[in-house]
Design a protein around this motif. Structure first.
Motif, PDB file in Angstrom:
ATOM      1  N   ALA A   1       9.845   0.806   1.983  1.00 38.17           N
ATOM      2  CA  ALA A   1      10.594   1.945   1.459  1.00 38.17           C
ATOM      3  C   ALA A   1       9.904   3.203   1.951  1.00 38.17           C
ATOM      4  CB  ALA A   1      10.645   1.928  -0.068  1.00 38.17           C
ATOM      5  N   VAL A   2      10.694   4.226   2.301  1.00 38.51           N
ATOM      6  CA  VAL A   2      10.121   5.471   2.796  1.00 38.51           C
ATOM      7  C   VAL A   2      11.014   6.622   2.352  1.00 38.51           C
ATOM      8  CG1 VAL A   2      11.296   5.198   5.020  1.00 38.51           C
ATOM      9  CG2 VAL A   2       9.320   6.742   4.841  1.00 38.51           C
ATOM     10  N   SER A   3      10.388   7.732   1.959  1.00 33.92           N
ATOM     11  CA  SER A   3      11.110   8.923   1.525  1.00 33.92           C
ATOM     12  C   SER A   3      10.626  10.130   2.303  1.00 33.92           C
ATOM     13  CB  SER A   3      10.900   9.171   0.024  1.00 33.92           C
ATOM     14  OG  SER A   3      11.407   8.110  -0.745  1.00 33.92           O
ATOM     15  N   LEU A   4      11.516  11.113   2.434  1.00 37.35           N
ATOM     16  CA  LEU A   4      11.182  12.369   3.105  1.00 37.35           C
ATOM     17  C   LEU A   4      11.306  13.536   2.139  1.00 37.35           C
ATOM     18  CD1 LEU A   4      13.090  11.969   6.511  1.00 37.35           C
ATOM     19  CD2 LEU A   4      10.691  11.454   6.024  1.00 37.35           C
ATOM     20  N   TYR A   5      10.461  14.558   2.366  1.00 37.78           N
ATOM     21  CA  TYR A   5      10.468  15.749   1.531  1.00 37.78           C
ATOM     22  C   TYR A   5      10.294  16.965   2.437  1.00 37.78           C
ATOM     23  CZ  TYR A   5       9.345  12.066  -1.773  1.00 37.78           C
ATOM     24  OH  TYR A   5       9.366  10.917  -2.485  1.00 37.78           O
ATOM     25  N   SER A   6      10.961  18.066   2.083  1.00 33.83           N
ATOM     26  CA  SER A   6      10.902  19.264   2.932  1.00 33.83           C
ATOM     27  C   SER A   6       9.539  19.928   2.887  1.00 33.83           C
ATOM     28  CB  SER A   6      11.984  20.256   2.509  1.00 33.83           C
ATOM     29  OG  SER A   6      11.832  20.611   1.141  1.00 33.83           O
ATOM     30  N   SER A   7       8.815  19.744   1.773  1.00 38.49           N
ATOM     31  CA  SER A   7       7.458  20.290   1.670  1.00 38.49           C
ATOM     32  C   SER A   7       6.586  19.216   1.040  1.00 38.49           C
ATOM     33  CB  SER A   7       7.466  21.585   0.850  1.00 38.49           C
ATOM     34  OG  SER A   7       8.009  21.371  -0.431  1.00 38.49           O
ATOM     35  N   SER A   8       5.506  19.586   0.384  1.00 35.56           N
ATOM     36  CA  SER A   8       4.602  18.586  -0.178  1.00 35.56           C
ATOM     37  C   SER A   8       5.322  17.666  -1.150  1.00 35.56           C
ATOM     38  CB  SER A   8       3.433  19.285  -0.884  1.00 35.56           C
ATOM     39  OG  SER A   8       3.912  20.111  -1.925  1.00 35.56           O
ATOM     40  N   VAL A   9       4.794  16.453  -1.286  1.00 33.58           N
ATOM     41  CA  VAL A   9       5.425  15.436  -2.113  1.00 33.58           C
ATOM     42  C   VAL A   9       5.337  15.854  -3.579  1.00 33.58           C
ATOM     43  CG1 VAL A   9       5.422  13.011  -2.775  1.00 33.58           C
ATOM     44  CG2 VAL A   9       4.810  13.678  -0.431  1.00 33.58           C
ATOM     45  N   PRO A  10       6.468  15.956  -4.275  1.00 31.04           N
ATOM     46  CA  PRO A  10       6.417  16.349  -5.689  1.00 31.04           C
ATOM     47  C   PRO A  10       5.992  15.187  -6.569  1.00 31.04           C
ATOM     48  CG  PRO A  10       8.669  15.903  -5.050  1.00 31.04           C
ATOM     49  CD  PRO A  10       7.845  15.753  -3.799  1.00 31.04           C
ATOM     50  N   SER A  11       5.685  15.498  -7.817  1.00 30.18           N
ATOM     51  CA  SER A  11       5.414  14.475  -8.823  1.00 30.18           C
ATOM     52  C   SER A  11       6.431  14.615  -9.941  1.00 30.18           C
ATOM     53  CB  SER A  11       3.996  14.607  -9.383  1.00 30.18           C
ATOM     54  OG  SER A  11       3.041  14.290  -8.392  1.00 30.18           O
TER      55      SER A  11
ATOM     56  N   SER B   1       0.841  -1.202   0.000  1.00 26.29           N
ATOM     57  CA  SER B   1       0.000   0.000   0.000  1.00 26.29           C
ATOM     58  C   SER B   1       0.872   1.246   0.000  1.00 26.29           C
ATOM     59  CB  SER B   1      -0.899   0.018   1.232  1.00 26.29           C
ATOM     60  OG  SER B   1      -1.763  -1.103   1.247  1.00 26.29           O
ATOM     61  N   TYR B   2       0.434   2.268  -0.737  1.00 21.98           N
ATOM     62  CA  TYR B   2       1.114   3.551  -0.751  1.00 21.98           C
ATOM     63  C   TYR B   2       0.454   4.471   0.262  1.00 21.98           C
ATOM     64  CZ  TYR B   2       2.525   8.233  -2.248  1.00 21.98           C
ATOM     65  OH  TYR B   2       3.001   9.522  -2.275  1.00 21.98           O
ATOM     66  N   VAL B   3       1.280   5.134   1.077  1.00 21.59           N
ATOM     67  CA  VAL B   3       0.782   6.042   2.115  1.00 21.59           C
ATOM     68  C   VAL B   3       1.629   7.300   2.072  1.00 21.59           C
ATOM     69  CG1 VAL B   3       0.404   6.375   4.586  1.00 21.59           C
ATOM     70  CG2 VAL B   3       0.047   4.122   3.575  1.00 21.59           C
ATOM     71  N   SER B   4       0.996   8.443   2.286  1.00 24.90           N
ATOM     72  CA  SER B   4       1.727   9.705   2.230  1.00 24.90           C
ATOM     73  C   SER B   4       1.040  10.732   3.110  1.00 24.90           C
ATOM     74  CB  SER B   4       1.798  10.216   0.789  1.00 24.90           C
ATOM     75  OG  SER B   4       2.520  11.421   0.701  1.00 24.90           O
ATOM     76  N   GLY B   5       1.828  11.700   3.598  1.00 24.94           N
ATOM     77  CA  GLY B   5       1.238  12.776   4.380  1.00 24.94           C
ATOM     78  C   GLY B   5       2.272  13.549   5.166  1.00 24.94           C
TER      79      GLY B   5
ATOM     80  N   LEU C   1       5.607   6.424   1.461  1.00 26.26           N
ATOM     81  CA  LEU C   1       6.110   5.092   1.768  1.00 26.26           C
ATOM     82  C   LEU C   1       5.225   4.038   1.135  1.00 26.26           C
ATOM     83  CD1 LEU C   1       4.316   3.612   4.412  1.00 26.26           C
ATOM     84  CD2 LEU C   1       5.005   5.844   5.285  1.00 26.26           C
ATOM     85  N   VAL C   2       5.798   2.836   1.020  1.00 25.16           N
ATOM     86  CA  VAL C   2       5.001   1.661   0.704  1.00 25.16           C
ATOM     87  C   VAL C   2       5.176   0.677   1.847  1.00 25.16           C
ATOM     88  CG1 VAL C   2       5.017   1.883  -1.807  1.00 25.16           C
ATOM     89  CG2 VAL C   2       6.858   0.633  -0.670  1.00 25.16           C
ATOM     90  N   THR C   3       4.108  -0.050   2.158  1.00 26.83           N
ATOM     91  CA  THR C   3       4.117  -0.943   3.309  1.00 26.83           C
ATOM     92  C   THR C   3       3.270  -2.174   3.030  1.00 26.83           C
ATOM     93  OG1 THR C   3       3.611  -1.125   5.675  1.00 26.83           O
ATOM     94  CG2 THR C   3       2.185   0.298   4.357  1.00 26.83           C
ATOM     95  N   SER C   4       3.647  -3.268   3.662  1.00 28.81           N
ATOM     96  CA  SER C   4       2.824  -4.475   3.631  1.00 28.81           C
ATOM     97  C   SER C   4       1.958  -4.586   4.875  1.00 28.81           C
ATOM     98  CB  SER C   4       3.720  -5.723   3.508  1.00 28.81           C
ATOM     99  OG  SER C   4       4.627  -5.801   4.593  1.00 28.81           O
ATOM    100  N   SER C   5       2.098  -3.612   5.788  1.00 27.78           N
ATOM    101  CA  SER C   5       1.284  -3.613   7.006  1.00 27.78           C
ATOM    102  C   SER C   5      -0.175  -3.308   6.680  1.00 27.78           C
ATOM    103  CB  SER C   5       1.807  -2.558   7.990  1.00 27.78           C
ATOM    104  OG  SER C   5       3.157  -2.773   8.316  1.00 27.78           O
ATOM    105  N   SER C   6      -1.070  -3.802   7.512  1.00 27.29           N
ATOM    106  CA  SER C   6      -2.488  -3.498   7.355  1.00 27.29           C
ATOM    107  C   SER C   6      -2.744  -2.027   7.652  1.00 27.29           C
ATOM    108  CB  SER C   6      -3.319  -4.367   8.304  1.00 27.29           C
ATOM    109  OG  SER C   6      -4.660  -3.916   8.333  1.00 27.29           O
TER     110      SER C   6
END
Length: 609
Positions: A132-142, A66-70, A117-122
């Motif tokens: 895998a997890v990434s950090l960004y200084s402001s909103s996630v770019p595309s 699953s993809y999660v972001s925020g 991030l992507v996770t196999s957790s429920s």
């Protein structure tokens, strides 16, 4: 490989090279070559897998992610953090572990930053463990990224970018629509959240013929299986698990590529059972109050001056007396306690040899042991080592000067000493490419150890990022292969990798059947200097992961300020490498451009006919 002496010895080697103007750069028998485990061919790393198509295999491994972001809303004391993942998920804790690939782009978690991030957790739970997890200084770019697939990963794939040649992760999830093939070697286009500084979390991936036609890249691994009797790689070593090694790679994953692991005895069983040989660290030559051998010691275990004072070396350790039978028994009891915790193939003994080998960087105070001589001190150590219950690798071969080799070489006379380790071997953080007086001293040491039929463990203590250290990696490998023994010489490198395993795809180059034999110990590396001034050695049979590549030559130009002509004709292609380690995007090939007609100082080339 090893725990304590890098900083001090780095200063010694630095002074040697600076003084010469470098520009920057067992029981009588050696251990047998272990049986080589073959990689599992039923994986996404093999684009020619006859039973499982690469695309469907990737779908099997990532279809449940699953993809999660925020935005990050809080921090945890153990390195985790909280994010607001939005509608349907809400606030959740993100807890990376040893299996997480952290693509942080130079950031560390802070409130107000954003995470993807992507996770196999429920997603119904309050804590998510990311693959895998990434950090960004402001909103996630595309972004839309294009590149060539280099390997499969737990979170998806790694690619080499067309834009700058760097390697990043592409995290595949249930939100990723895949069209075409995304097998290793395929060119892909990935569009969605992410950036070239972190990783891609695409909503779409187009493989196969998608995107522009790429320049041919070296493959992650040859798809053929090794020929019978030909090792898949040179002997390798690394920290693994324990206090200093990675837990992001399992022993089973590392086993096809890693021969020796230095670890803690408590982790030895799992590593040994996977087929990796186990080594533990012991320093019986000097101990401090926090060292394990200090506990249970008595006063006679320590060396003393003629006035009866204990002797310190450096700032916090006492010199011990291996001529004392009681202290020898104390050390052997410690070794036996470690063997009781897990299988141990040999022990790595630090700081051996004459005390005078270390006085250049470690003060001995208030004086030398009563009645001290280098010969007596070395004899006492040889007697002690021959009484220990496990074979020994002695460290300290790098303790040479600009004119004399390390006195630690004398310890090879012990029948229980099966080899020696040299830190800062051909490359380190201070001198990424060894030249001037240091390089021939290292080569001459390697020659002597090999002629003693002992193991030479070459540890390149360069911790720069592997993906940006391509010349240094080629120089280290070429220098190592110049005088190595395929059955006993061990390559241990420290170039930094995302997964923490410091084994590289170029270690799968095995050179056999040399045209000229190993130089004698008296002749040394001068015996491999060609008429043009380049040092070189030709091999009749060279293999990459056991697959024949024909004859090859390793060549090193190390003279400062003096270019030299490449000494041979008929070599039409060269070794190319890129990326990181053997399991996280590293690539190797043998179809690079022809060797240069003139080699510049402090360069190396490995060429093929």
């Amino acid at each position: 490989m090893y725990y304590v002496r890098a900083a001090a010895l780095l200063a010694v080697l630095g002074s040697i090279i600076a003084a010469t103007g470098c520009s920057g750069g067992a029981g009588g028998a050696a251990p047998p070559l272990p049986a080589t485990q073959q990689p599992n061919t039923n994986t996404p790393n093999n684009p020619n897998n006859p039973t499982v198509s690469p695309t469907s295999q990737f779908a099997q491994t990532t279809g449940s992610l699953s993809y999660v972001s925020g935005p990050i809303t809080g921090l945890l004391s153990n390195g985790g953090f909280q994010i607001n993942a939005g509608s349907g998920i809400g606030y959740v804790y993100i807890q990376p572990n040893s299996s997480t690939h952290e693509f942080y782009g130079g950031l560390s978690p802070k409130v107000g930053e954003y995470a993807s991030l992507v996770t196999s957790s429920s997603l119904g739970g309050s804590t998510l463990t990311p693959l895998a997890v990434s950090l960004y200084s402001s909103s996630v770019p595309s972004s839309t990224l294009t590149g060539t697939v280099t390997s499969a990963q737990s979170y998806g794939i790694a690619i080499k970018l067309d834009s700058n040649g760097s390697y990043i992760g592409v995290a595949l999830s249930t939100k990723t629509a895949i069209s075409g093939s995304i097998a290793v070697g395929q060119h892909i286009s990935a569009a969605g959240p992410g950036s070239t500084a972190t990783a891609s979390y695409p909503t779409s991936v187009t493989g196969g013929s998608g995107g522009s036609t790429p320049t041919p890249q070296p493959s992650a691994h040859p798809t053929s299986t090794p020929s019978g009797g030909v090792p898949a790689h040179v002997l390798t070593a690394d920290y693994f698990e324990g206090l200093f090694g990675t837990f992001k790679v399992t022993p089973a994953q590392a086993a096809p590529y890693l021969t020796w692991a230095q670890t803690d005895a408590t982790d030895a069983s799992g590593i040994h059972n996977a087929g990796i040989k186990v080594q533990i660290y012991v320093d019986p030559n000097r101990v401090g109050p926090n060292d394990p051998l200090y506990g249970g010691s008595v006063e006679s275990d320590f060396a003393h001056t003629c006035s009866g004072s204990r002797i310190t070396i450096g700032s916090a350790q006492y010199v011990t007396d291996l001529g004392n039978s009681g202290y020898r028994a104390h050390v052997e009891s410690y070794i036996e306690s470690k063997q009781a915790q897990g299988p141990i193939d040999n022990i790595f003994i630090d700081n051996g040899g004459a005390l005078t080998a270390y006085t250049a960087y470690a003060k001995v105070s208030p004086g030398m042991p009563c009645g001290y001589s280098d010969a007596l001190w070395t004899t006492n150590q040889i007697g002690a080592y021959d009484g220990f219950s496990r074979p020994i690798i002695v460290n300290g071969l790098e303790a040479f000067t600009s004119t004399t080799l390390s006195p630690v070489l004398q310890l090879l006379a012990a029948s229980n000493v099966v080899g020696g380790d040299m830190e800062h071997c051909y490359s380190d953080d201070s001198q990424p490419i060894m030249g001037s007086s240091a390089w021939p001293m290292i080569e001459n040491t390697e020659i002597i150890v090999n002629n003693e039929n002992k193991s030479f463990e070459c540890m390149a203590r360069n911790t720069a990022a592997a993906s940006s250290s391509i010349p240094e990696r080629i120089f280290t490998l070429a220098s190592f292969l110049m005088t190595y023994n395929p059955s006993t010489s061990i390559l241990a490198e420290e170039f930094a990798t995302p997964d923490g395993l410091h084994v590289f795809p170029e270690s799968e180059l095995v050179a056999l059947d040399p045209v000229v034999p190993e130089p004698s110990s008296s002749t040394g590396i001068a015996g491999l200097r060609t008429s043009t001034g380049v040092y070189a050695r030709q091999y009749n049979a060279c293999y990459l992961h056991g697959v024949s590549q024909g004859p090859c030559v390793v060549a090193v130009s190390r003279d400062e300020g003096a270019p030299h002509a490449f000494p041979y004709s008929g070599y039409t292609r060269t070794l190319t490498i890129g990326g990181n380690g053997v399991l996280d995007g590293g690539v190797v090939g043998t179809n690079g451009p022809p060797p240069p007609s003139v080699m510049q100082p402090f360069t190396a080339v490995i060429a093929f006919k």
